[in-house]
Motif scaffolding. Structure first.
Motif, short mmCIF file in Angstrom:
data_model
loop_
_atom_site.label_atom_id
_atom_site.label_comp_id
_atom_site.label_asym_id
_atom_site.label_seq_id
_atom_site.Cartn_x
_atom_site.Cartn_y
_atom_site.Cartn_z
N GLU D 24 0.82 -1.22 0.00
CA GLU D 24 0.00 0.00 0.00
C GLU D 24 0.85 1.26 0.00
O GLU D 24 0.55 2.22 -0.71
N ALA D 25 1.89 1.22 0.80
CA ALA D 25 2.79 2.38 0.82
C ALA D 25 3.40 2.59 -0.56
O ALA D 25 3.49 3.72 -1.06
N ALA D 26 3.78 1.48 -1.17
CA ALA D 26 4.36 1.57 -2.51
C ALA D 26 3.36 2.15 -3.49
O ALA D 26 3.70 2.98 -4.33
N ALA D 27 2.13 1.70 -3.37
CA ALA D 27 1.09 2.21 -4.26
C ALA D 27 0.99 3.72 -4.15
O ALA D 27 0.95 4.44 -5.15
N ARG D 28 0.98 4.18 -2.92
CA ARG D 28 0.89 5.64 -2.71
C ARG D 28 2.08 6.36 -3.31
O ARG D 28 1.94 7.37 -4.00
N GLN D 29 3.26 5.84 -3.05
CA GLN D 29 4.47 6.52 -3.53
C GLN D 29 4.57 6.48 -5.06
O GLN D 29 4.86 7.49 -5.69
N PHE D 30 4.31 5.33 -5.62
CA PHE D 30 4.38 5.22 -7.08
C PHE D 30 3.33 6.11 -7.73
O PHE D 30 3.58 6.73 -8.76
N SER D 31 2.16 6.13 -7.12
CA SER D 31 1.09 6.96 -7.68
C SER D 31 1.48 8.44 -7.66
O SER D 31 1.21 9.18 -8.59
N SER D 32 2.12 8.82 -6.57
CA SER D 32 2.45 10.24 -6.42
C SER D 32 3.65 10.66 -7.25
O SER D 32 3.66 11.74 -7.83
#
Lengths: 206, 206, 206, 206
Positions: D24-32
């Motif tokens: 989930e953290a990765a999702a947020r970072q990659f998305s941003s």
DNA sequence: GATGAATGAGTTTTCATTCAT
DNA sequence: TATGAATGAAAACTCATTCAT
């Protein structure tokens, strides 16, 4: 949580097995990649355990290496001892020793791979331990050399060291398909034997 | 790799100096700790630059090692070539070569430290490059060996390999205070020379 | 040190040339690898200068990107303006605009490659500048859309945004060998045109 | 990738939690910040672990991205599948699909953020994997499009690609406070629906 | 205007080791 | 005994940027 009902003996056997498997895996890895190049995870994987489990059997990577090295020296010592058993002629004893060393070193037994190079190890303390382990082995060769006749111009100690490093050096250039390892070891002694004046090739081994 | 045409002034000298300093620092580190044991930060520190700066001069740790190795082989080749220059007697040529090799190897020049061991390197590609670099040097010894007389029972190739690995092996046991390196190298050749039966110095081969 | 005797004019031309070459190289790199993926050294190499030299022309990587983007938007604006020049029918104007956009975007001109994606840029400030640069271009499309007739149920702004992002999206799936880019752009407008009730395909342009 | 047979107790739950948290953290970072812009340290920090710990769960940054992407595609697929379940009218199915896609994409779920852009990724291999992951999803849309009636002048494949990229494009311009995402998705389909001649707005969805 | 060299902070990744369970 | 998970320090390498010349 119920333990499965194996006897403590079997347990012990299994555990000793595990230790042995780790040791063997480590031997293979250290031989292939050196002390620093090998890594605990691969050793573990090859031994069929997880990296963390190694630490039950060995307190550190260095300790593991030292254990492998000790086993290797023991095997090598035994191999040479057996090879020279019952032989009287000093030069022939040396030749058999060299042949055995070379054969063990370049054979299938991965343990021997850690004998040849002096790996650049992290701590000096480790090197001291390795040296101590090799001591008995080197003494055995020292005695073999003491008993042969070499020219006065040659220091027996230098003779022995040249002999052993040349023998160990085969690990770096020997490759299957060429002369068999034992033959390579014998040729080295024969080269040196000439120096005494005794006719090379006068020994009748194949 | 042509240099641009600026005047070879202080500028250039300084720059070549830095590269050289890095090379020398690397030689020292690789010699002491091996390829894997050495680290770029220490090399940099010793060269007086930051780790990142090395990469301006060398694209990778492996490339740096290869450069050090190349320099070492060149120096060694030159040392031996010089040592045997003007000498005719084949055995004496070999003896001088061995003496020079041993002296260079165990002398103050850190570069030589990377010649003795075959470090277990990461990539096979690297090993190939190193082998290629050593090729010329080994050929030089091959010729030296071709010109001496050795018993038929000894394969000249094995003779050469044993000779060179024994020579390199001195790096692992030589210590200041004992016999000087040149003497150690000479003794090795003398041991082998006896094999011909000819008294040292008496052989007249061209 | 004597300078070579080129005229200041030639110097200037050369310099502007250099700037242009850097801009073009940057366009190619940014298009291929994105803002973060592209690196100044490769841009420099492709432009035939050293990385440091770029900084004479552009103060930073971001500034360089913004310059490329500005040029791209200008070219795109010009391409569309030319394409719709002299055409009266609102739908046909839109169709020509879409065709021109698509053609420019997927053509050989690397600059356009930076238009399609909204790169995730480091600083928000940069995004604002890019948005500002696109503003005029988007306004041009806004006017084109204002002039066509679309159902009340459709918000013209949404219409425009969908249209433009779909157009830009072609950059991600268009590949040579399929429909030509202009055709792809036209088909998009035709799809949307149907909504007005005017028979699609009733226009006779190839 | 079979899980070992331990009881799925708190232990497992916690561990799966950690993996999930990293994801989930990765999702947020990659998305941003995009693939290259995101960094492992921030991902780790957000997941409450140290950077190195990520590597216990995922072998590399690329693998982490691919895992995020896979999860995103699965969620999206599920969202759309649910949205069209039980609906018969082809256009209405497409409209619901578009609405669901748009809503998921612009909703709170960070995973979706990696679906919209085609990040310029380092290795081609990665792109292939992403494409493969999207395949099923795109096929689902292909079928939806096959079932609607569009003019002969429009290639269904182009229709689908324009539709999907426009939908994805909303990620770049949608902002809270305007039309709700679902509405934006519906409007796109409505724009296109007009092409069939069926009166837009005649659908009776609640 | 341009360059060669260096910087230094930052990146991903590795890996021996620890430890609660 | 063994494991799964995590640690944290260190590694190699990258790269935008600077600057004396």
């Amino acid at each position: 949580m119920k333990r499965n009902g194996r006897t403590p003996l079997a347990e012990d056997a299994k555990s000793r097995n595990k230790r042995q498997q780790i040791l063997e895996a480590a031997a293979r890895q250290f031989s292939s990649y050196g002390f620093q190049g090998a890594n605990m995870r691969d050793v573990a994987a090859e031994a069929g355990v997880l990296a963390g489990s190694i630490y039950y059997h060995f307190p550190s990577k260095e300790a593991l290496f030292i254990a492998v090295h000790a086993a290797a020296v023991d095997m090598m010592t035994e191999a040479v001892r057996t090879a020279i058993h019952g032989i009287d002629d000093p030069w022939q004893r040396l030749e058999e020793a060299a042949a055995a060393h070379c054969e063990a070193l370049n054979g299938a037994n991965a343990f021997m791979g850690v004998i040849a190079p002096i790996f650049p190890l992290i701590a000096d303390g480790v090197r001291h331990q390795l040296t101590a382990q090799r001591d008995g082995y080197e003494r055995m060769f020292a005695i073999l050399v003491e008993n042969i006749t070499i020219p006065d111009t040659v220091d027996p100690k230098i003779f022995r060291l040249h002999l052993l490093t040349a023998l160990n050096g085969t690990k770096f250039w020997y490759h299957q398909g060429g002369h068999p390892p034992a033959e390579i070891g014998r040729q080295l002694v024969r080269m040196l034997r000439g120096a005494t004046g005794s006719p090379p090739g006068s020994d009748t081994r194949t």
